[in-house]
Enzyme design. Structure first.
Site, PDB file in Angstrom:
ATOM      1  N   LYS A 174      -7.428   5.881 -12.177  1.00 40.24           N
ATOM      2  CA  LYS A 174      -7.518   4.649 -11.391  1.00 40.24           C
ATOM      3  C   LYS A 174      -6.600   3.571 -11.957  1.00 40.24           C
ATOM      4  CE  LYS A 174      -9.421   1.920  -8.243  1.00 40.24           C
ATOM      5  NZ  LYS A 174      -9.365   0.550  -8.720  1.00 40.24           N
ATOM      6  N   GLU A 181      -0.093   0.331  -7.275  1.00 38.48           N
ATOM      7  CA  GLU A 181      -0.463  -0.677  -6.273  1.00 38.48           C
ATOM      8  C   GLU A 181       0.232  -2.011  -6.556  1.00 38.48           C
ATOM      9  OE1 GLU A 181      -4.444  -3.074  -6.217  1.00 38.48           O
ATOM     10  OE2 GLU A 181      -4.820  -1.072  -5.407  1.00 38.48           O
TER      11      GLU A 181
END
Length: 310
Positions: A174, A181
Site C-alpha cells: 500500500k 498515486e
C-alpha cells in the site's frame, strides 16, 4: 461471518455498511457514542464468538499502536487482529511479535478505495500467514470489488485482492501504491496548470474531460479531476496546499535504502512540501483530487480572497 470493527469514520463506517449488506455481522466500536454498537473494547470482545476476528481502522501511529496493544491484552489464542490503517510496515512487524507471543494472529491490510469504496469495493493488499488470512477471507471477499469475468463468463482471479506475503507485506504494498498515486496526481496537476496558463485553451475542464475515454492516460483519478473541475472550474475555492500522509516519504526512504531510482515519486513528494510555501495551481488540483477520492479535508480560500477582481 462475525467481525469486530474498531473505528467507524469515513472508511470504517462505509466498510461496516458494505459488510452488512453482504450478510456479515459487524459489531462496531468508535470513540463517538453515536456510531458505536458497544461502549468499550472489552464489551466488543465479549460480544464476539471465538475464534474472533477484529479489524482495527483508526489513524496510524500512536492511536493504532495503543489499540493493538490493548486488543492483545483482551483477545485469546486463535483470535486474529486485522490492522487496516496506513501504518508503516515496520510497526506491523513489531505488533506481530507481540501478538504471536500470546497466540494471536496478526494481518496487516492496505486498503484503497476511499469514500467510494462502499459502492465500488476496496482494493486490499494483505500480509500474514495463510491460516490467518483464511480466517478473514470472507471479510476480504465482501469488501473487494466484484471480479470481472472473461469471455467464457468465468471470474478472473487476482482483481482487488492480494495476499502479498508475510506480515508487513500488505502495508509495504500500500505504501508503494500511494507513492505511485502521489506521482500520478502531480502529473495531472501540472498538466492542468499548463492548460490554464495559456490563452490558447478556452475550455480547460473540457480538455481534461476529453482525456477520460480512448486515451492512454485515462484513469479513475482523471475522472475525479473532471468531477472537481465541474464543481469548481478554476479551483478558486481551494488553496493549493496538499498534505502528505507519510507513505510518500516512506516510499522514497525505501527507494534510497534499496538503491531503487525513484525520481518521479520523489519529485511529487517534494512538490507537496512546496505547496505549503505558496499557493500553486498544481497543488490546487492535487488537493481537489484528495478530497474527491478520499474525502480528505481541503483548506478553503478566504471569502475576501475569492472575491478579488481578476
Amino acid at each position: 461471518m462475525q467481525l469486530g470493527l474498531i473505528g467507524l469514520g469515513k472508511m470504517g463506517g462505509n466498510m461496516a455498511e458494505r459488510l452488512r449488506r453482504a450478510g456479515h455481522e459487524v459489531v462496531g466500536y468508535d470513540h463517538s457514542p453515536g456510531k458505536r454498537d458497544v461502549e468499550t473494547l472489552p464489551a466488543l470482545i465479549e460480544a464476539l464468538a471465538a475464534p474472533r476476528v477484529v479489524w482495527v481502522m483508526v489513524p496510524s501511529g500512536e492511536p493504532t499502536k495503543a489499540t493493538v496493544k490493548e486488543l492483545a491484552g483482551l483477545l485469546s489464542e486463535g483470535d486474529v487482529i486485522v490492522e487496516g490503517g496506513n501504518s508503516k510496515y515496520t510497526d506491523d512487524q513489531v505488533h506481530d511479535v507481540m501478538c504471536r507471543e500470546k497466540g494471536i494472529g496478526y494481518i496487516d491490510a492496505g486498503v484503497s478505495g476511499g469514500v467510494w469504496g462502499l459502492e465500488n469495493g476496496y482494493a486490499l493488499m494483505v500480509g500474514g500467514t495463510k491460516d490467518d488470512v483464511a480466517k478473514a477471507q470472507p471479510i476480504f471477499d465482501a469488501l473487494r470489488p466484484p471480479r470481472p469475468v472473461d469471455e467464457s463468463g468465468q471470474e478472473m482471479p487476482g482483481v482487488g485482492f492480494v495476499h502479498a506475503g508475510p506480515v508487513g507485506a500488505g502495508h509495504f504494498s500500500k505504501m508503494v501504491h500511494n507513492g505511485i498515486e502521489y506521482a500520478m496526481m502531480q502529473a495531472y496537476g501540472e498538466g492542468y496548470e499548463l492548460l490554464a496558463a495559456v490563452d490558447l485553451i478556452e475550455d480547460v475542464p473540457g480538455v481534461v474531460a476529453s482525456w477520460t475515454q480512448g486515451t492512454v492516460i485515462r484513469s479513475w483519478l482523471l475522472d475525479l479531476l473532471v468531477r472537481a473541475l465541474q464543481e469548481d472550474p478554476e479551483l478558486e475555492k481551494i488553496r493549493g496546499y496538499a498534505e502528505d500522509s507519510g507513505e510518500g516519504r516512506w516510499t522514497v526512504e525505501q527507494a534510497i535504502e534499496n538503491a531503487v531510482p525513484m525520481p518521479t515519486i520523489a519529485a511529487s513528494l517534494f512538490a507537496r512540501f512546496s505547496s505549503r510555501q505558496e499557493d500553486s495551481p498544481t497543488m490546487k488540483a492535487v488537493a481537489a483530487l484528495r478530497n474527491q477520492f478520499g474525502g480528505h479535508a481541503v483548506k478553503a480560500v478566504q471569502a475576501q480572497e475569492a472575491e478579488k477582481p481578476a
